[in-house]
Design a protein around this motif. Structure first.
Motif, PDB file in Angstrom:
ATOM      1  N   LEU A 121     -20.574  17.674  -1.781  1.00  0.00           N
ATOM      2  CA  LEU A 121     -21.859  18.301  -2.103  1.00  0.00           C
ATOM      3  C   LEU A 121     -22.638  17.356  -3.001  1.00  0.00           C
ATOM      4  O   LEU A 121     -22.173  16.992  -4.082  1.00  0.00           O
ATOM      5  N   THR A 122     -23.823  16.941  -2.571  1.00  0.00           N
ATOM      6  CA  THR A 122     -24.594  15.978  -3.350  1.00  0.00           C
ATOM      7  C   THR A 122     -26.066  16.050  -2.995  1.00  0.00           C
ATOM      8  O   THR A 122     -26.465  16.777  -2.075  1.00  0.00           O
ATOM      9  N   SER A 123     -26.846  15.266  -3.728  1.00  0.00           N
ATOM     10  CA  SER A 123     -28.270  15.117  -3.435  1.00  0.00           C
ATOM     11  C   SER A 123     -28.665  13.690  -3.755  1.00  0.00           C
ATOM     12  O   SER A 123     -28.407  13.217  -4.870  1.00  0.00           O
ATOM     13  N   PRO A 124     -29.258  12.968  -2.799  1.00  0.00           N
ATOM     14  CA  PRO A 124     -29.662  11.587  -3.084  1.00  0.00           C
ATOM     15  C   PRO A 124     -30.876  11.566  -3.993  1.00  0.00           C
ATOM     16  O   PRO A 124     -31.679  12.506  -4.003  1.00  0.00           O
ATOM     17  N   PRO A 125     -31.037  10.507  -4.795  1.00  0.00           N
ATOM     18  CA  PRO A 125     -32.240  10.389  -5.631  1.00  0.00           C
ATOM     19  C   PRO A 125     -33.444  10.090  -4.755  1.00  0.00           C
ATOM     20  O   PRO A 125     -33.360   9.300  -3.821  1.00  0.00           O
ATOM     21  N   TYR A 126     -34.542  10.735  -5.032  1.00  0.00           N
ATOM     22  CA  TYR A 126     -35.719  10.519  -4.191  1.00  0.00           C
ATOM     23  C   TYR A 126     -36.969  11.032  -4.885  1.00  0.00           C
ATOM     24  O   TYR A 126     -36.894  11.824  -5.826  1.00  0.00           O
ATOM     25  N   GLY A 127     -38.108  10.594  -4.389  1.00  0.00           N
ATOM     26  CA  GLY A 127     -39.400  11.133  -4.786  1.00  0.00           C
ATOM     27  C   GLY A 127     -39.631  11.161  -6.282  1.00  0.00           C
ATOM     28  O   GLY A 127     -39.685  12.220  -6.891  1.00  0.00           O
TER      29      GLY A 127
ATOM     30  N   LEU B 229     -30.016   3.786  -6.610  1.00  0.00           N
ATOM     31  CA  LEU B 229     -30.835   4.023  -5.417  1.00  0.00           C
ATOM     32  C   LEU B 229     -32.197   4.617  -5.744  1.00  0.00           C
ATOM     33  O   LEU B 229     -33.092   4.623  -4.906  1.00  0.00           O
ATOM     34  N   ALA B 230     -32.351   5.132  -6.962  1.00  0.00           N
ATOM     35  CA  ALA B 230     -33.665   5.650  -7.353  1.00  0.00           C
ATOM     36  C   ALA B 230     -34.713   4.543  -7.380  1.00  0.00           C
ATOM     37  O   ALA B 230     -35.913   4.812  -7.277  1.00  0.00           O
ATOM     38  N   HIS B 231     -34.271   3.286  -7.515  1.00  0.00           N
ATOM     39  CA  HIS B 231     -35.203   2.153  -7.537  1.00  0.00           C
ATOM     40  C   HIS B 231     -35.411   1.559  -6.149  1.00  0.00           C
ATOM     41  O   HIS B 231     -36.238   0.665  -5.982  1.00  0.00           O
ATOM     42  N   ALA B 232     -34.663   2.033  -5.166  1.00  0.00           N
ATOM     43  CA  ALA B 232     -34.658   1.389  -3.850  1.00  0.00           C
ATOM     44  C   ALA B 232     -35.840   1.842  -2.997  1.00  0.00           C
ATOM     45  O   ALA B 232     -36.265   2.997  -3.069  1.00  0.00           O
ATOM     46  N   PRO B 233     -36.377   0.941  -2.156  1.00  0.00           N
ATOM     47  CA  PRO B 233     -37.368   1.352  -1.155  1.00  0.00           C
ATOM     48  C   PRO B 233     -36.739   2.367  -0.203  1.00  0.00           C
ATOM     49  O   PRO B 233     -35.504   2.455  -0.091  1.00  0.00           O
ATOM     50  N   THR B 234     -37.569   3.120   0.490  1.00  0.00           N
ATOM     51  CA  THR B 234     -37.065   4.191   1.345  1.00  0.00           C
ATOM     52  C   THR B 234     -36.067   3.692   2.375  1.00  0.00           C
ATOM     53  O   THR B 234     -35.003   4.293   2.572  1.00  0.00           O
TER      54      THR B 234
ATOM     55  N   GLU C 247     -34.077   1.135   2.277  1.00  0.00           N
ATOM     56  CA  GLU C 247     -32.808   0.795   1.630  1.00  0.00           C
ATOM     57  C   GLU C 247     -32.061   2.053   1.193  1.00  0.00           C
ATOM     58  O   GLU C 247     -30.836   2.119   1.262  1.00  0.00           O
ATOM     59  N   LEU C 248     -32.809   3.070   0.733  1.00  0.00           N
ATOM     60  CA  LEU C 248     -32.185   4.328   0.348  1.00  0.00           C
ATOM     61  C   LEU C 248     -31.434   4.943   1.523  1.00  0.00           C
ATOM     62  O   LEU C 248     -30.284   5.378   1.394  1.00  0.00           O
ATOM     63  N   LEU C 249     -32.068   4.972   2.690  1.00  0.00           N
ATOM     64  CA  LEU C 249     -31.442   5.572   3.866  1.00  0.00           C
ATOM     65  C   LEU C 249     -30.225   4.765   4.316  1.00  0.00           C
ATOM     66  O   LEU C 249     -29.185   5.326   4.671  1.00  0.00           O
TER      67      LEU C 249
ATOM     68  N   ALA D 134     -33.751  12.345   7.869  1.00  0.00           N
ATOM     69  CA  ALA D 134     -33.086  11.069   7.610  1.00  0.00           C
ATOM     70  C   ALA D 134     -31.655  11.281   7.119  1.00  0.00           C
ATOM     71  O   ALA D 134     -30.757  10.505   7.458  1.00  0.00           O
ATOM     72  N   VAL D 135     -31.433  12.329   6.323  1.00  0.00           N
ATOM     73  CA  VAL D 135     -30.076  12.644   5.864  1.00  0.00           C
ATOM     74  C   VAL D 135     -29.186  12.992   7.053  1.00  0.00           C
ATOM     75  O   VAL D 135     -28.030  12.556   7.143  1.00  0.00           O
TER      76      VAL D 135
END
Length: 330
Positions: free
Chosen positions: A151-157, A189-194, A196-198, A237-238
């Motif tokens: 159970l998680t949530s990626p950093p985004y937005g 990953l909060a600093h990554a372009p979209t 790279e995040l995916l 994307a997830v």
């Protein structure tokens, strides 16, 4: 760069396949957020937790753990932040494993777990510090194959997160934003372009696969956001990342971020959401406030895929399995 990050809008892209899967997936609504985020955390989390910009709602984590696991099961959060998943798991009698890149948040997560134990939580938990893309190497090999729920949530937005002080509070002109960064590590990953995040999120899921039990559930909270005016469809994307990692989408859940009052939704937007929506409407764009997060439920393929979600856990990490220590070395 993976295929997910390339040509996202092409007719044959993984994102289109993920959107098609989402359209066909069973959907349920979780009536979470009937108390404010502050009320959900009050007394249950240390005051230092407030500074994290992207905390998962405890009610969402608690409901997911209750639905997809049973007491004695093991829950993993490879980007655990302040440890919300771990705290709620231990309070529900589950064991928990957390991985966190930033030293600051790893320390806060450990503090929150110890606080939960002081309040009577029965589950054990370990917090490892490291990059989630190396989860299979970071986590004790004895625990491989024991996880029943990721159970998680990626950093985004980044525009969705943070706190503000007004001119009246600061004595300065305008609005001052604070508590809006995840950390300073270049690998964050909060600093990554979209793109790279995916790509990195796919790597994280692949790295976590050895930890997951047969038939384990992977639940990821996500919401879309706008970047330079363009909509970033993170939920799809997830799903695409999960499919690239060999997982199967089984359910899409609508986890409310708004209260239900007299049959209507009462939004609890941040200052930045309100400002962005007002600016968009002033420009003629019919944007609305966000009142839910998608929780994408995927699963490791197994012969038991037809079983209801709550019955999927195989109990690999119950009292007879390897114990998880309450404190882990970095």
């Amino acid at each position: 760069m993976t295929a997910i990050a390339r040509n996202l809008d092409s007719p044959s892209s993984p994102l289109d396949a993920a959107r098609a899967a989402l359209a066909d997936a069973p959907c349920s609504v979780w009536v979470t957020a009937q108390a404010s985020p502050a009320a959900q955390r009050k007394g249950r989390y240390l005051p230092t937790s407030t500074a994290h910009p992207g905390k998962m709602l405890p009610a969402i984590a608690r409901h997911a753990i209750d639905v997809y696991t049973k007491p004695g099961d093991t829950v993993l959060d490879p980007m655990c932040g302040i440890g919300t998943t771990l705290v709620e798991a231990t309070h529900l009698g589950r064991h928990a494993i957390g991985v966190e890149l930033e030293h600051r948040w790893a320390q806060v997560a450990r503090g929150n777990v110890m606080h939960a134990h002081r309040q009577g939580a029965q589950g054990a938990a370990t917090v490892y510090r490291g990059d989630a893309r190396d989860a299979d190497r970071i986590v004790n090999p004895e625990l491989h194959g024991s996880v029943n729920l990721l159970l998680t949530s990626p950093p985004y937005g980044a525009s969705l997160h943070g706190q503000v002080r007004s001119t009246r509070e600061t004595g300065q002109d305008g609005i001052v934003k604070f508590h809006d960064t995840y950390g300073t590590s270049m690998g964050n990953l909060a600093h990554a372009p979209t793109d790279e995040l995916l790509d990195s999120f796919t790597q994280i899921l692949r790295s976590c696969r050895p930890l997951l039990a047969d038939g384990a559930t992977v639940a990821v909270t996500a919401r879309p956001w706008r970047e330079h005016g363009e909509l970033v469809d993170l939920p799809a994307a997830v799903v695409a990342a999960g499919q690239a990692a060999g997982l199967v989408l089984v359910e899409r859940c609508v986890a409310l971020l708004a209260a239900v009052r007299d049959g209507h939704l009462q939004a609890r937007p941040s200052f930045f959401q309100l400002r962005n929506v007002r600016a968009a409407r002033a420009a003629g764009i019919p944007m609305s406030l966000i009142v839910h997060e998608d929780l994408l439920c995927l699963r490791v393929p197994s012969p038991r895929m037809g079983c209801p979600p709550a019955q999927q856990s195989n109990g690999a990490a119950n009292a007879g399995g390897p114990l998880i220590g309450q404190v882990a070395a970095e």
